[in-house]
Design an enzyme around this catalytic site. Structure first.
Site, PDB file in Angstrom:
ATOM      1  N   ALA A   6      36.353  28.493  39.892  1.00 53.35           N
ATOM      2  CA  ALA A   6      35.679  27.605  40.844  1.00 53.35           C
ATOM      3  C   ALA A   6      34.179  27.556  40.552  1.00 53.35           C
ATOM      4  O   ALA A   6      33.573  28.590  40.258  1.00 53.35           O
ATOM      5  CB  ALA A   6      35.917  28.108  42.264  1.00 53.35           C
TER       6      ALA A   6
ATOM      7  N   MET B 208      42.686  37.605  43.649  1.00 52.27           N
ATOM      8  CA  MET B 208      43.470  38.436  42.715  1.00 52.27           C
ATOM      9  C   MET B 208      44.964  38.175  42.888  1.00 52.27           C
ATOM     10  O   MET B 208      45.774  39.101  42.878  1.00 52.27           O
ATOM     11  CB  MET B 208      43.157  39.927  42.944  1.00 52.27           C
ATOM     12  CG  MET B 208      41.726  40.265  42.620  1.00 52.27           C
ATOM     13  SD  MET B 208      41.268  41.934  43.100  1.00 52.27           S
ATOM     14  CE  MET B 208      40.772  41.699  44.806  1.00 52.27           C
TER      15      MET B 208
ATOM     16  N   ASP C   5      29.597  43.209  36.714  1.00 48.49           N
ATOM     17  CA  ASP C   5      31.058  43.126  36.578  1.00 48.49           C
ATOM     18  C   ASP C   5      31.468  42.048  35.590  1.00 48.49           C
ATOM     19  O   ASP C   5      30.666  41.221  35.181  1.00 48.49           O
ATOM     20  CB  ASP C   5      31.667  42.743  37.936  1.00 48.49           C
ATOM     21  CG  ASP C   5      31.670  43.915  38.888  1.00 48.49           C
ATOM     22  OD1 ASP C   5      31.634  45.047  38.406  1.00 48.49           O
ATOM     23  OD2 ASP C   5      31.713  43.674  40.106  1.00 48.49           O
TER      24      ASP C   5
ATOM     25  N   PRO D 156      29.950  32.408  42.836  1.00 45.58           N
ATOM     26  CA  PRO D 156      31.196  32.198  42.097  1.00 45.58           C
ATOM     27  C   PRO D 156      31.021  31.884  40.608  1.00 45.58           C
ATOM     28  O   PRO D 156      31.995  31.814  39.884  1.00 45.58           O
ATOM     29  CB  PRO D 156      31.823  31.010  42.821  1.00 45.58           C
ATOM     30  CG  PRO D 156      30.675  30.292  43.429  1.00 45.58           C
ATOM     31  CD  PRO D 156      29.652  31.317  43.769  1.00 45.58           C
TER      32      PRO D 156
ATOM     33  N   LYS E  30      36.093  45.159  33.000  1.00 47.14           N
ATOM     34  CA  LYS E  30      37.225  45.548  32.151  1.00 47.14           C
ATOM     35  C   LYS E  30      36.837  45.428  30.675  1.00 47.14           C
ATOM     36  O   LYS E  30      36.246  44.440  30.263  1.00 47.14           O
ATOM     37  CB  LYS E  30      38.389  44.616  32.442  1.00 47.14           C
ATOM     38  CG  LYS E  30      39.667  45.374  32.691  1.00 47.14           C
ATOM     39  CD  LYS E  30      40.821  44.454  32.958  1.00 47.14           C
ATOM     40  CE  LYS E  30      41.663  45.025  34.081  1.00 47.14           C
ATOM     41  NZ  LYS E  30      42.426  44.064  34.808  1.00 47.14           N
TER      42      LYS E  30
ATOM     43  N   GLY F  93      30.435  39.591  41.393  1.00 46.34           N
ATOM     44  CA  GLY F  93      30.801  38.181  41.541  1.00 46.34           C
ATOM     45  C   GLY F  93      30.978  37.828  43.005  1.00 46.34           C
ATOM     46  O   GLY F  93      31.322  38.684  43.821  1.00 46.34           O
TER      47      GLY F  93
ATOM     48  N   ILE G  92      33.127  41.177  49.892  1.00 49.42           N
ATOM     49  CA  ILE G  92      34.510  40.698  49.919  1.00 49.42           C
ATOM     50  C   ILE G  92      35.209  41.184  48.655  1.00 49.42           C
ATOM     51  O   ILE G  92      34.840  40.769  47.542  1.00 49.42           O
ATOM     52  CB  ILE G  92      34.555  39.161  50.042  1.00 49.42           C
ATOM     53  CG1 ILE G  92      33.950  38.767  51.390  1.00 49.42           C
ATOM     54  CG2 ILE G  92      35.987  38.650  49.911  1.00 49.42           C
ATOM     55  CD1 ILE G  92      33.898  37.303  51.663  1.00 49.42           C
TER      56      ILE G  92
HETATM   57  N1  SAH Z   1      33.561  39.495  45.562  1.00 45.51           N
HETATM   58  C1  SAH Z   1      34.282  38.399  44.947  1.00 45.51           C
HETATM   59  C2  SAH Z   1      35.760  38.699  44.790  1.00 45.51           C
HETATM   60  C3  SAH Z   1      36.040  39.806  43.828  1.00 45.51           C
HETATM   61  S1  SAH Z   1      37.755  40.048  43.599  1.00 45.51           S
HETATM   62  C4  SAH Z   1      34.043  37.129  45.774  1.00 45.51           C
HETATM   63  O1  SAH Z   1      33.482  37.206  46.870  1.00 45.51           O
HETATM   64  O2  SAH Z   1      34.402  36.056  45.291  1.00 45.51           O
HETATM   65  C5  SAH Z   1      38.033  39.114  42.147  1.00 45.51           C
HETATM   66  C6  SAH Z   1      38.787  37.851  42.476  1.00 45.51           C
HETATM   67  O3  SAH Z   1      37.904  36.881  42.988  1.00 45.51           O
HETATM   68  C7  SAH Z   1      39.425  37.168  41.296  1.00 45.51           C
HETATM   69  O4  SAH Z   1      40.662  37.767  40.958  1.00 45.51           O
HETATM   70  C8  SAH Z   1      39.624  35.782  41.824  1.00 45.51           C
HETATM   71  O5  SAH Z   1      40.710  35.728  42.703  1.00 45.51           O
HETATM   72  C9  SAH Z   1      38.369  35.602  42.655  1.00 45.51           C
HETATM   73  N2  SAH Z   1      37.318  34.883  41.925  1.00 45.51           N
HETATM   74  C10 SAH Z   1      36.144  35.350  41.525  1.00 45.51           C
HETATM   75  N3  SAH Z   1      35.408  34.365  40.954  1.00 45.51           N
HETATM   76  C11 SAH Z   1      36.152  33.255  41.019  1.00 45.51           C
HETATM   77  C12 SAH Z   1      35.953  31.902  40.622  1.00 45.51           C
HETATM   78  N4  SAH Z   1      34.819  31.491  40.056  1.00 45.51           N
HETATM   79  N5  SAH Z   1      36.953  31.027  40.858  1.00 45.51           N
HETATM   80  C13 SAH Z   1      38.084  31.390  41.457  1.00 45.51           C
HETATM   81  N6  SAH Z   1      38.314  32.655  41.848  1.00 45.51           N
HETATM   82  C14 SAH Z   1      37.370  33.570  41.631  1.00 45.51           C
END
Ligand code: SAH
Length: 464
Positions: free
Chosen positions: A411, A382, A247, A224, A269, A300, A305
């Protein structure tokens, strides 16, 4: 980083030390181990410095400092314990762009002496930019206790094999990959104990099994954001990658685990809002792997997921490229940890839905009836842009306006923000609090009360 640690070749370089007392002695203790030409200018010198003079490790000019002492000098150490004299010499040195270290005035020093672990040719320097020399020493002790004494010898053996490899693997990337693979895995301690014959046999064995034409792609979860929440596997993969395709949500700290020689390709983006199309990302992965390179596709959280991993894997399979998937901590897990509650709790919820606020068509439709049930729990990815839509759908399907919703933005990152909201006011609360994301909407989850949350944080910290 205000101070750059660099390793400077001091062979035969002139170093001037002004002063001959304890301060000078302390600086010289490391300097006498280099191949520099040390010149001490002082009326008196300590017994220890006298020993170094007798052993030809330095030259002593028994007289007052003269401006001409500066000429041709590479570095100056000011340790006369006479502030006026040190300032005068510093002025002379600076007029000639010579770097100065002042024992009496850290602020006026151009460089610091780091704490050094010396297993030449392997040296590790630890600097704290002057904040805490005691911390540097403690770190030095800790690292030193983990390193074998023969580390220097080991490095010299590797140097020999490197020469041999130059003739066999002409590509720089291929050679780097070769060494990274040799050091891959967690048993570094065992590897450091290899003797020369063992190094040779390991290198030969790896060479024999090498097909330098085949690249590889690892889909790696970056976690995260907090680099402490990366897996060891993710770090190893990053460290040995030739190409890192990453990403927007991959943090700078996480990327820092890649080698500086690696090629970094950003596919998130752009400032103009354009996202790199998936087909373009697929093409990059295939093209780089076909060059025989080791590619890390860094995403990320967890790559499986909401990470579009299948689309990439399908393309790799079709192109006959070997791949692997390294899981990561998903942001919903980090969000739950941040608010101090279980994603699933006995007697409360038997399931949790991981859902997205958006899909290819816009706001994503879900099983709202199911999600509106009192025991339903969901982590919505998202979901910030879709918050008003989600709120409306859940309320229409009978969810309580009082239903707790926790929102965790960034987070695990230093800028983490938690909003404790309720379904009835969710979208307004997000606006008031200026939540832009990335954030997770935790539907049905209340932030654990602050006192207990503090406790949770402490436990997490000490557990590290
Ligand atoms: N594969 C990623 C999710 C990608 S979709 C995972 O497993 O976390 C992108 C979304 O993930 C963002 O729009 C947000 O909702 C969430 N996200 C990613 N990093 C985050 C973080 N550090 N804190 C909170 N939400 C996060």
């Amino acid at each position: 980083m205000r101070y750059l640690p660099i390793h400077v070749d001091l062979k035969e370089a002139k170093i001037l030390i002004v002063g001959g007392g304890r301060a000078a002695e302390a600086k010289m203790r490391t300097l006498v181990n280099t191949q520099a030409a040390l010149i001490v200018v002082a009326m008196d010198i300590s017994d220890e410095i006298q020993k170094w003079v007798s052993a030809d490790k330095c030259v002593w000019k028994q007289r007052a400092y003269k401006k001409s002492d500066i000429s041709g000098v590479r570095l100056v150490y000011l340790a006369s314990e006479d502030i006026a004299l040190d300032s005068r010499v510093a002025e002379h040195a600076h007029a000639q762009n010579i770097l100065v270290n002042r024992a009496d005035d850290k602020q006026a020093s151009d460089f610091f002496s780091p704490a050094i672990i010396d297993r030449s040719p392997v040296t590790i320097s630890i600097g704290t930019e002057g904040t805490s020399p005691a911390l540097a020493r403690a770190l030095k002790q800790d690292i030193e206790s983990r390193l074998p004494n023969n580390l220097g010898k080991f490095a010299l053996m590797l140097a020999k094999s490197r020469k041999r490899l130059m003739g066999i693997l002409p590509s720089f990337a291929a050679r780097q990959h070769f060494w990274a693979t040799l050091f891959n895995g967690s048993d570094l301690t065992t590897k450091l104990s290899w003797d020369e014959a063992m190094v040779e046999s390991k290198v030969s064995a790896q060479l024999a099994g090498l097909d330098s034409s085949s690249g590889h792609v690892a889909l790696v979860g970056a976690g995260p954001g907090d680099p402490d929440l990366m897996t060891h596997q993710a770090r190893h993969k990053l460290f040995s990658a030739d190409v890192i395709v990453y990403d927007r949500l991959v943090s700078k700290d996480v990327l820092g685990f890649g080698r500086k020689e690696a090629e970094y390709i950003y596919v998130g983006k752009n400032p103009n809002g354009r996202t790199t199309p998936q087909e373009e990302i697929n093409k990059i992965l295939v093209a780089k792997a076909k060059k025989g390179l080791s590619v890390v596709r860094l995403k990320g959280g967890d790559p499986l997921i909401f990470g579009r991993a299948d689309e990439e894997v399908d393309v790799l399979v079709a192109a006959g490229i070997s791949f692997e998937i390294c899981p990561g901590i998903t942001s919903a897990a980090a969000a739950a940890a941040a608010i101090g509650v279980s994603l699933t709790a006995r007697g409360q919820n038997k399931a949790v839905s991981l859902i997205t606020g958006h899909d290819t068509k816009g706001f994503a439709e879900q099983d709202w009836t199911g999600l509106a049930r009192p025991d339903a729990r969901a982590a919505i990815y998202m979901g910030i842009g879709a918050a008003r839509f989600i709120q409306g759908r859940l309320l229409v399907h009978g969810a309580s306006a009082q239903l707790p919703v926790s929102v965790v933005e960034n987070a695990s990152c230093p800028e983490q923000k938690i909003v404790s909201s309720r379904l009835g006011t969710l979208a307004d609360d997000l606006e008031t609090q200026g939540i832009k994301g990335p954030a997770i909407l935790m539907i049905g989850y209340a932030v654990r009360d602050v006192k207990k949350l503090q406790l949770v944080k402490t436990i997490t910290k000490t557990g590290r």
